[in-house]
Design a protein around this motif. Structure first.
Motif, mmCIF file in Angstrom:
data_model
loop_
_atom_site.group_PDB
_atom_site.id
_atom_site.type_symbol
_atom_site.label_atom_id
_atom_site.label_comp_id
_atom_site.label_asym_id
_atom_site.label_seq_id
_atom_site.Cartn_x
_atom_site.Cartn_y
_atom_site.Cartn_z
ATOM 1 N N VAL A 75 0.908 -1.188 0.052
ATOM 2 C CA VAL A 75 -0.083 0.129 0.010
ATOM 3 C C VAL A 75 0.880 1.168 -0.030
ATOM 4 N N MET A 76 0.657 2.157 -0.981
ATOM 5 C CA MET A 76 1.480 3.255 -1.114
ATOM 6 C C MET A 76 0.898 4.618 -0.475
ATOM 7 N N LYS A 97 4.600 1.214 1.724
ATOM 8 C CA LYS A 97 5.519 1.925 1.043
ATOM 9 C C LYS A 97 5.480 3.223 0.942
ATOM 10 N N TRP A 98 6.218 3.897 1.690
ATOM 11 C CA TRP A 98 6.281 5.449 1.939
ATOM 12 C C TRP A 98 6.598 6.143 0.539
ATOM 13 N N SER A 121 2.493 -4.131 -5.756
ATOM 14 C CA SER A 121 1.423 -2.908 -5.472
ATOM 15 C C SER A 121 -0.028 -3.195 -5.798
ATOM 16 N N LYS A 122 -0.863 -2.731 -4.755
ATOM 17 C CA LYS A 122 -2.111 -2.898 -4.872
ATOM 18 C C LYS A 122 -2.999 -1.875 -4.480
ATOM 19 N N VAL A 123 -2.660 -0.943 -3.527
ATOM 20 C CA VAL A 123 -3.438 -0.006 -3.251
ATOM 21 C C VAL A 123 -2.648 1.510 -3.296
ATOM 22 N N ILE A 124 -3.113 2.550 -3.503
ATOM 23 C CA ILE A 124 -2.716 3.797 -3.179
ATOM 24 C C ILE A 124 -3.655 4.637 -2.361
ATOM 25 N N LYS A 145 -3.782 2.560 -14.958
ATOM 26 C CA LYS A 145 -3.074 1.958 -15.847
ATOM 27 C C LYS A 145 -2.295 0.727 -14.965
ATOM 28 N N ASN A 146 -2.118 0.547 -13.705
ATOM 29 C CA ASN A 146 -1.608 -0.471 -13.052
ATOM 30 C C ASN A 146 -2.664 -1.261 -12.285
ATOM 31 N N ASN A 147 -4.075 -1.132 -12.297
ATOM 32 C CA ASN A 147 -5.016 -1.969 -11.919
ATOM 33 C C ASN A 147 -5.054 -1.830 -10.321
ATOM 34 N N LEU A 148 -4.859 -0.673 -9.729
ATOM 35 C CA LEU A 148 -4.738 -0.490 -8.597
ATOM 36 C C LEU A 148 -6.139 0.164 -7.799
ATOM 37 N N LEU A 149 -6.090 -0.123 -6.596
ATOM 38 C CA LEU A 149 -7.228 0.532 -6.205
ATOM 39 C C LEU A 149 -6.855 1.863 -5.147
ATOM 40 N N VAL A 150 -7.547 2.804 -4.921
ATOM 41 C CA VAL A 150 -7.642 4.023 -4.193
ATOM 42 C C VAL A 150 -8.446 4.068 -3.040
#
Ligand SMILES: Cc1ncc(COP(=O)(O)O)c(C=O)c1O
Length: 365
Positions: A75-76, A97-98, A121-124, A145-150
């Motif tokens: 999670v970024m 991930k900071w 990477s999964k979530v922003i 673009k990267n298939n991530l959730l927010v």
């Protein structure tokens, strides 16, 4: 950062009447007022669903839990948030991930975010720091673009706007705090999560109430999943329903206060938090950057000005992240965190108070 007494006095009659009504009725947890608040807040944000929770911290945790993250999922987020943002990621069992922040907005640096995406990477999880919206368009593009959730941490940003839309309607999940002192606040710990995703909405409702889909009435209700007790009290919701009616006026006044600060503190020695052209900040506080921060802060504090150093230490420097944060050094986060002072910006500030604190700051820089 608030004058809680003036806040109470401004709607005292309405608040006392609603407390009396609730205590007479005897439904103190969840119930009609909570449902009404969820409905009203959804309307306010222009979103389909809202789920109240027991705090902003629990809101972020439940939002992450709803995504069923695995141990290696990343999670970024940023490291200049209140510590519960990072804690929620750890408690959800994922990896943090900071990412460094943008020097001007103090929010996640989207260029660095883009570069840091990998297979894990999964979530922003952007944070709208001090109520100032992060670059949501870029964040959504990167996510798509990267298939991530927010998941947005909007704990300080109730009522803020991005691209003419209220914060709360822009991503998969958005979490707000309604703790006393927040831009929209009740009389105790509380929070609310917004979403347009029905599946996530149902999961969140279960997660906040021991995994139950609905409240037990005549018959017991089974737990579908392992959940928490993260419910909101009826009195808290009733007060939030009252104050929600005035939220836009709070935001307007806070924006006027911020403009006044910018005018009065116009100096080469003072930097402000930049609000993007397409955004409106909720101005939880007005944050300045100065070189001799500790000395200025200390003198203001000793003169009883309601200044604060938020949020320090930087999340990865906190005791609990000693090991994890050992080799991390986010340059801009470090610089900003060593220079900021939060000034009060709430709707009950008078021009005289803003003038006085500004004059004192100018005499110290
Ligand atoms: C940015 C941010 N995230 C999360 C939280 C946690 O919210 P709460 O205090 O309601 O748990 C806060 C609280 O101040 C916050 O400022």
């Amino acid at each position: 950062m608030y004058d809680l007494n003036k806040h109470y006095q401004s709607n005292k009659k309405e608040i006392l009447q609603s407390i009396d009504k609730i205590l007479n009725k005897g439904v103190l947890e969840m119930g009609e007022e909570v449902e009404k608040f969820e409905e009203n807040f959804s309307k306010y944000c222009g979103v389909k669903y809202s789920v109240t929770v027991s705090s902003g911290s629990m809101g972020i945790l439940l939002a992450l839990k709803a995504l069923n993250l695995k141990g290696n999922d990343e999670v970024m987020t940023v490291a200049n948030s209140d510590i519960p943002t990072s804690h929620a990621i750890s408690l959800a069992g994922a990896k943090i991930k900071w990412i460094d922040v943008c020097e001007e907005t103090f929010n996640i640096d989207t260029k660095l975010l883009d570069k840091s995406i990998n297979k894990k990477s999964k979530v922003i999880l952007p944070v709208h720091l001090f109520g100032n919206p992060a670059e949501m368009l870029k964040i959504q593009l990167i996510a798509k673009k990267n298939n991530l959730l927010v998941i947005e941490d909007a704990c300080l940003a109730t009522g803020a706007e991005y691209n003419k839309k209220k914060i709360g309607s822009l991503s998969d999940l958005c979490v707000f705090s309604t703790n006393p002192g927040k831009v929209l606040d009740g009389i105790g710990s509380g929070g609310i999560i917004t979403t347009n995703n029905k599946k996530l909405f149902i999961t969140l409702k279960k997660l906040r109430d021991y995994g139950r889909r609905s409240r037990p009435s005549k018959w017991p209700v089974k737990s579908d999943l392992i959940g928490y007790n993260s419910k909101m009290s009826s009195i808290n919701a009733a007060i939030l329903n009252i104050r929600l009616k005035y939220l836009d006026s709070y935001i307007e006044k806070r924006n006027q206060n911020a403009l006044m600060y910018m005018d009065l503190l116009d100096s080469k020695k003072i930097k402000f938090q930049k609000v993007l052209d397409n955004s409106k900040s909720a101005w939880r506080n007005f944050t300045i950057r100065v070189k001799n921060r500790n000395q200025i802060y200390s003198e203001l504090y000793d003169k009883n000005f309601k200044v604060a150093l938020g949020y320090l230490p930087i999340n990865y420097k906190d005791g609990c992240y000693k090991k994890l944060g050992k080799n991390i050094n986010l340059k801009t986060t470090e610089i900003i965190s060593s220079e900021i002072i939060n000034l009060p910006c709430h709707q009950y500030m008078s021009k005289k108070e803003i003038f006085k604190i500004s004059k004192n700051i100018l005499s110290l820089v």
